[in-house]
Design an enzyme around this catalytic site. Structure first.
Site, short mmCIF file in Angstrom:
data_model
loop_
_atom_site.label_atom_id
_atom_site.label_comp_id
_atom_site.label_asym_id
_atom_site.label_seq_id
_atom_site.Cartn_x
_atom_site.Cartn_y
_atom_site.Cartn_z
N ASP A 1 3.28 -6.34 3.57
CA ASP A 1 2.92 -5.23 4.45
C ASP A 1 3.23 -5.59 5.90
O ASP A 1 2.45 -5.31 6.81
CB ASP A 1 1.43 -4.87 4.29
CG ASP A 1 1.06 -3.59 5.03
OD1 ASP A 1 1.98 -2.87 5.46
OD2 ASP A 1 -0.14 -3.33 5.21
N ASP B 1 6.02 1.06 6.68
CA ASP B 1 4.59 0.72 6.58
C ASP B 1 3.90 1.71 5.65
O ASP B 1 3.37 2.71 6.11
CB ASP B 1 3.96 0.74 7.97
CG ASP B 1 2.50 0.34 7.97
OD1 ASP B 1 2.04 -0.28 6.99
OD2 ASP B 1 1.79 0.67 8.93
N HIS C 1 3.38 3.14 12.86
CA HIS C 1 2.43 4.24 13.04
C HIS C 1 2.98 5.37 13.91
O HIS C 1 2.22 6.08 14.58
CB HIS C 1 1.11 3.73 13.64
CG HIS C 1 0.32 2.86 12.72
ND1 HIS C 1 -0.92 2.37 13.05
CD2 HIS C 1 0.59 2.39 11.48
CE1 HIS C 1 -1.38 1.63 12.06
NE2 HIS C 1 -0.46 1.63 11.10
N GLU D 1 -5.34 1.89 2.77
CA GLU D 1 -5.22 0.71 3.62
C GLU D 1 -5.32 1.07 5.09
O GLU D 1 -5.96 0.37 5.88
CB GLU D 1 -3.90 -0.01 3.33
CG GLU D 1 -3.75 -1.35 4.04
CD GLU D 1 -3.18 -1.27 5.44
OE1 GLU D 1 -3.27 -2.27 6.18
OE2 GLU D 1 -2.64 -0.20 5.82
N GLU D 2 -4.68 2.15 5.48
CA GLU D 2 -4.55 2.47 6.91
C GLU D 2 -5.89 2.72 7.59
O GLU D 2 -6.05 2.40 8.76
CB GLU D 2 -3.62 3.67 7.11
CG GLU D 2 -2.16 3.42 6.72
CD GLU D 2 -1.47 2.41 7.62
OE1 GLU D 2 -2.11 1.86 8.53
OE2 GLU D 2 -0.26 2.17 7.41
N HIS E 1 0.83 -1.22 0.00
CA HIS E 1 0.00 0.00 0.00
C HIS E 1 0.86 1.26 0.00
O HIS E 1 1.89 1.34 0.65
CB HIS E 1 -1.03 -0.01 1.14
CG HIS E 1 -0.49 0.11 2.53
ND1 HIS E 1 -0.22 1.33 3.13
CD2 HIS E 1 -0.23 -0.83 3.47
CE1 HIS E 1 0.19 1.13 4.36
NE2 HIS E 1 0.21 -0.17 4.61
#
Length: 522
Positions: free
Chosen positions: A413, A351, A484, A385-386, A339
């Site tokens: 991922d 990520d 994140h 995606e997130e 992604h």
């Protein structure tokens, strides 16, 4: 990484997971009508998809590879019996695999995937849905794909959320003055302009909150659960605000979902299952533990929280698609993916910049080496995606009727650290074929094949149609240290390691796209 994981875990002894899936039913994620496809797809797959898959935080890509790591085993246990001549055919690819490995790790392509990733994160930074930076990055990847002479380059529209963090701050005013490091969680509402000032109730679990709910009214509830795994602990991020609101709290703060911290808050998506929406943000492990100690001493804790978060109407983003067309069976496809979007507080090098760029570069390597397999190899760079797999779900909605044409669907991922091999979900026969393929990677010590597939959140729904799926198995023990957070930067990536990941990813895609045998579907 996870419809099947949700269902597998629900079947096990953890009662809270069954409750969690019930919560998913209350969160409206949209109705997808399948215009083409059989009744089994319509009635089973899409119902499960809408009710479960969108709840990314409950069993996210990253939760699935951590939650299943204790049950992941080398596959298969029984002796494999391949079709006549197949082992010899697969081992005949050793020369082309070695050529790919040499070209990527020591040849002209050495360091190039890292360079492309560096350009992405330096040029565009964070790539949140609803931002110009994400859409500019998509345009850039399209231009790069055309410049590399990839085929059928195009984008496909996806409706995605548009949430904006704006300014946010938190100060503890009692028992002493201290600024708290926070990050608002995705889709959170904001506070009034003047903020919220309230006393604090610290709890370790939802059960403890229920037992002390009489204390929660009018307070800011701080969740400080003990880290078990991402798959277990993430429930407090995803549902903490709703559970606190049920108890009458005015806001919620959730310890960052990580096993390690250097005063680093970690954001992520949360989902409201109540009409009374309260602001929610993550805090650091250090601050959460401090407030737990203060409460144990009987000290009064007061916090002033200001969050300017806003939710805007959904907007259009795009999945990005490029191909190397097959020579003999171009309608059959091996799909590789990652992604392109990231959270707003991080450049997303890990990520999922590395996995996304590796999937794209796999096609570039084939093009530069002039190796064109009999089947098409397609790269899809997911968007959204997130916030809940929006790109993956939309792609499934549009293309599920072609499920029999997919030889293999792969996604990376869960980091691009030292490659160990491939995680895989498929039939026993397909697993036997993959096991033989993995023998080709002894040079880079990446011969493992584990089951089930992990690290592929956008693709796991395809397993319900019997499509074989694969993910990158890699040394990602420290993945959640950076996940994140602002720490997810290019510093996390290693150019030589990324090259080895690319060599494995490209080779697996090429071999599976070129062998004569179809991977059996369920």
């Amino acid at each position: 990484m996870f419809l099947a994981v949700c269902l597998r875990l629900t079947m096990r002894r953890k009662s809270w997971l069954r409750s969690l899936l019930a919560v998913c039913l209350a969160v409206h994620v949209g109705s997808y009508v399948v215009e083409r496809g059989d009744t089994r797809v319509n009635n089973i797959v899409l119902r499960e998809q809408n009710n479960v898959l969108r709840q990314r935080a409950e069993n996210s890509i990253h939760s699935s590879f951590k939650e299943t790591e204790t049950t992941t085993t080398t596959s298969p246990a029984p002796q494999c019996v391949l079709p006549p001549g197949m082992a010899e055919e697969i081992q005949g690819y050793q020369k082309v695999v070695d050529r790919i490995i040499d070209y990527v790790t020591t040849g002209d392509f050495k360091g190039q995937v890292y360079g492309h990733l560096a350009d992405l994160v330096d040029f565009f930074g964070p790539r949140m849905t609803g931002t110009g930076e994400l859409e500019a990055a998509i345009d850039w990847m399209v231009e790069k794909s055309i410049a590399q002479n990839l085929e059928n380059v195009h984008t496909e529209d996806v409706l995605v959320p548009h949430w904006v963090r704006n300014n946010e701050s938190a100060w503890m005013t009692l028992p002493r003055l201290k600024q708290l490091h926070i990050m608002g969680l995705g889709s959170s509402v904001g506070t009034p302009p003047q903020g919220i000032t309230a006393d604090v109730l610290v709890v370790k679990s939802f059960d403890e909150l229920k037992k002390q709910s009489f204390k929660a009214a009018g307070k800011i509830v701080v969740f400080n659960p003990t880290w078990e795994s991402y798959g277990v602990t993430v429930q407090y991020r995803s549902q903490g605000a709703s559970e606190a609101a049920k108890a009458g709290a005015v806001a919620a703060l959730v310890v960052s979902i990580t096993p390690f911290s250097i005063a680093s808050p970690h954001t992520g998506q949360q989902y409201y299952s109540v009409e009374n929406k309260i602001p929610v943000a993550s805090i650091t492990m250090e601050d959460a533990n401090m407030m737990e100690r203060m409460q144990a001493r009987g000290q009064k804790i007061t916090i002033k929280l200001i969050m300017g978060a806003e939710n805007f109407p959904d907007t259009i983003s795009r999945n990005t698609v490029a191909e190397i067309l097959g020579t003999h069976q171009p309608n059959e496809t091996v799909l590789v993916s990652g992604h392109l979007d990231s959270w707003d507080v991080t450049e997303g090098a890990m990520d999922d910049g590395g996995g996304m760029m590796m999937s794209w570069a796999a096609l570039v390597v084939m093009r530069k080496l002039s190796i064109r397999p009999r089947r098409t190899v397609r790269a899809v760079l997911w968007t959204g995606e997130e916030q809940g797999l929006y790109g993956g779900i939309e792609y499934f909605k549009r293309h599920q009727h072609d499920h029999k044409q997919f030889q293999l669907i792969m996604e990376s991922d869960s980091g691009t650290f030292g490659p160990q091999g491939i995680s895989f979900s498929g039939t026993t026969e397909a697993t036997c074929i993959m096991k033989e393929v993995m023998k080709l990677f002894h040079r880079i010590n990446a011969t493992q094949l584990t089951n089930p597939m992990t690290g592929g959140p956008d693709i796991q729904v395809w397993e319900k149609l019997g499509v074989p799926t694969g993910g990158l198995k890699n040394d990602n023990d420290r993945y959640f240290w950076y996940h994140h957070s602002q720490g997810d930067s290019l510093m996390v990536e290693d150019s030589d390691v990324l090259d080895r990941c690319l060599a494995l990813w490209t080779s697996v895609a090429f071999v599976l796209a070129d062998i004569r045998e179809r991977l059996p579907h369920q």
